[in-house]
Design an enzyme around this catalytic site. Structure first.
Site, PDB file in Angstrom:
ATOM      1  N   ASP A  76       0.803  -1.244   0.000  1.00 29.42           N
ATOM      2  CA  ASP A  76       0.000   0.000   0.000  1.00 29.42           C
ATOM      3  C   ASP A  76       0.830   1.285   0.000  1.00 29.42           C
ATOM      4  O   ASP A  76       0.330   2.340   0.415  1.00 29.42           O
ATOM      5  CB  ASP A  76      -0.968   0.056   1.206  1.00 29.42           C
ATOM      6  CG  ASP A  76      -2.101  -0.949   1.117  1.00 29.42           C
ATOM      7  OD1 ASP A  76      -2.064  -1.811   0.214  1.00 29.42           O
ATOM      8  OD2 ASP A  76      -3.018  -0.875   1.949  1.00 29.42           O
ATOM      9  N   CYS A 117      -4.332  -5.838  -3.021  1.00 28.88           N
ATOM     10  CA  CYS A 117      -3.193  -6.713  -2.694  1.00 28.88           C
ATOM     11  C   CYS A 117      -3.174  -8.061  -3.426  1.00 28.88           C
ATOM     12  O   CYS A 117      -2.272  -8.350  -4.199  1.00 28.88           O
ATOM     13  CB  CYS A 117      -3.176  -7.017  -1.206  1.00 28.88           C
ATOM     14  SG  CYS A 117      -3.421  -5.603  -0.143  1.00 28.88           S
ATOM     15  N   HIS A 174      -0.797 -13.295   1.547  1.00 26.89           N
ATOM     16  CA  HIS A 174      -2.131 -12.800   1.187  1.00 26.89           C
ATOM     17  C   HIS A 174      -2.699 -13.402  -0.106  1.00 26.89           C
ATOM     18  O   HIS A 174      -3.452 -12.760  -0.818  1.00 26.89           O
ATOM     19  CB  HIS A 174      -2.123 -11.258   1.073  1.00 26.89           C
ATOM     20  CG  HIS A 174      -3.418 -10.665   1.574  1.00 26.89           C
ATOM     21  ND1 HIS A 174      -3.659  -9.324   1.606  1.00 26.89           N
ATOM     22  CD2 HIS A 174      -4.535 -11.259   2.053  1.00 26.89           C
ATOM     23  CE1 HIS A 174      -4.880  -9.101   2.090  1.00 26.89           C
ATOM     24  NE2 HIS A 174      -5.417 -10.258   2.368  1.00 26.89           N
TER      25      HIS A 174
END
Ligand code: CA
Length: 529
Positions: A76, A117, A174
């Protein structure tokens, strides 16, 4: 048929001694050529490719081994956060190490991620758009995935392992934490990190921000039943998966990146003296919200805000990795690529980054998808290069295959591949991009396309309150005409040049349609997300 004709023309012109690669643009607005049906068309750069192949062969003759690859992926971070991208001191956190990396190599100003993500992280490891693999949005606690998307994907770490590389992923994953979807299940030889994003872990222990969860045992128990993993995990391909320390406090969370960076530094030193080339993907937990400062870095940024201290910490670790490569004597045989997986998460402000563009994480405006992209390779990439050539982070997949000497015929013919081998763009002096278009998706919605300095939107994500690009946003159709921007005249995508003012909208819209048509022949995968 048209493409075959175009290829013929380019080959004929390309063989003339006076041919300049820049001049391909005179053939048509769209310079790309489709060489193989299931691969993204490329702008041919024959001389550039040849020059770089020779440069790599010379290096190989000198070192006797394939080059190492180190990816540094921040979570991010905004396009405008690093000093070399206009932030740094101006934005309250100077980034001397990242700036030095850019000054020593190639700074990309049109480098694109997906808008969140999971899509980016899976795309760079499969060379395929998330809509094709089914990994269209972050996998969250409680999600029930109907099929394991990795089962029939050929991952980059698998291809590199097969080619003799040691492959390691440190940090945030993730892309699925159940068995069969973990990094060491999908091709990495070793994994050391946390499966989810910082906030998913820290919400269980952050009493200030989530008192309704942390202070309510019943709710906490219900949450724990589906909650994301909160242990540091160390796993090996075909071997053990060990759960190490648990994150028990926000202080533990704040220290996580130091633990991960120490591990990567140690492994880089070990791998540098090993007998295999290596591929290391280091994925920072920071600067995804919520950021908690490590005591060594608290208040060390100019702004002294947790987010800014996190940017400062990331910068320090980047310096440590470069030092480890240099001290181990492999700096000249390692491609380093620094980037972020999407734009800043403005919904979390002030725990959020900075972008000069419209929109933020979660949108297909430039603010959501244009990210820092720095390629550094001492002796192989000339210092002080800057390029606005288009680069999609999926292109890292093609670059890695090239460096490892893996032929694209290792990839299945029944799948469409969106990456482009951009090795010659990154490595040639004055190298130019081979990518003519970048396509922007939001879940399973095709939203926009960029070609050259133009971007056309057929759908848009609109924040319904200032800066709320995820939690108060809607996806909308455009009206009678697509929204068409010239990013050189208007980088913020505020003033459409409209279909009456510019001759190229039909071409860019046509490119978008052609892209959509690839899904008829190669249907997308639905994994229940
Ligand atoms: Ca992210």
């Amino acid at each position: 048929m048209f493409n075959l004709f175009k290829l013929f023309v380019i080959v004929i012109i390309g063989s003339a001694a006076s041919w300049a690669e820049d001049d391909q643009g005179i053939l048509s607005f769209d310079r790309s050529v489709s060489f193989t049906e299931n691969f993204e068309p490329v702008i041919p750069r024959l001389q550039q490719d040849q020059a770089v192949a020779e440069k790599l062969a010379l290096l190989h003759a000198r070192t006797g081994r394939r080059p190492n690859i180190l990816w540094l992926v921040v979570d991010d971070m905004g396009y405008g956060d690093p000093g070399c991208y206009g932030g740094g001191t101006l934005a309250g956190a100077s980034t001397p190490h990242i700036d030095r990396l850019a000054a020593g190599g190639l700074k990309l100003t049109s480098c694109y991620a997906q808008q969140t993500c999971t899509p980016t992280r899976s795309a760079i490891l499969t060379g395929r758009l998330p809509v094709r693999t089914g990994l269209t949005r972050p996998i969250l606690a409680g999600d029930k995935i109907t099929i394991n998307p990795w089962t029939d994907e050929v991952s980059l770490p698998k291809l590199l392992s097969d080619a003799g590389y040691f492959t390691l992923l440190t940090g945030k994953w993730h892309v699925g934490e159940s068995e069969g979807m973990r990094p060491h299940d999908v091709g990495f030889d070793e994994y050391y990190g946390y499966y989810p994003a910082q906030k998913e872990i820290s919400q269980r222990v952050d009493v200030r921000r989530f008192p309704g969860l942390v202070l309510n045992p019943e709710r906490l128990a219900a949450f724990e039943a589906v909650g994301p993993a909160d242990h540091l995990t160390h796993g090996f391909k075909g071997g053990e998966t060990k759960e190490l320390q648990q994150i028990r406090s926000i202080e533990d969370m704040g220290k996580a990146d130091q633990v991960l960076a120490d591990f990567t530094v140690k492994r880089l030193q070990e791998l540098a003296s090993g007998d295999k080339p290596f591929f290391v993907e280091h994925c920072f937990m920071k600067v995804h919200c919520d950021n908690f400062a490590h005591p060594d870095y608290a208040g060390k940024s100019e702004a002294k805000y947790p987010y800014k201290d996190a940017v400062h910490e990331v910068d320090v670790h980047v310096g440590s990795f470069l030092k480890a490569l240099d001290d181990s004597g492999v700096l000249e045989n390692t491609l380093v690529f620094f980037t972020s997986d999407n734009g800043p998460q403005m919904d979390g402000w002030p725990d959020a980054g900075y972008t000069p563009f419209r929109g933020a994480k979660g949108t297909t405006w430039e603010g959501g998808v244009r990210v820092p992209g720095i390629a550094y390779w001492k002796g192989m990439i000339s210092p002080n290069r800057t390029s606005d050539g288009l680069f999609d982070l999926m292109d890292l997949f093609g670059v890695a295959l090239n460096l490892a000497g893996v032929s694209s015929d290792k990839l299945p013919a029944d799948k469409y591949y969106d990456f482009i081998d951009q090795t010659s763009f990154l490595l040639a002096d004055g190298g130019q991009s081979k990518r003519e278009a970048v396509y922007f998706w939001w879940g399973t919605e095709l939203m926009a396309c960029r070609m050259k300095e133009y971007k056309v939107h057929v759908k848009i994500v609109m924040a319904e309150a200032p800066h709320m690009h995820i939690d108060l946003a809607t996806v909308r159709d455009v009206g009678l005409a697509p929204w068409f921007f010239n990013l050189y005249l208007d980088p913020k995508e505020e003033m459409t040049v409209g279909h009456r003012l510019d001759p190229w909208m039909a071409t860019v819209s046509g490119k978008l349609k052609a892209h959509g048509a690839t899904f008829k022949r190669y249907p997308p995968k639905n994994i229940g997300l």
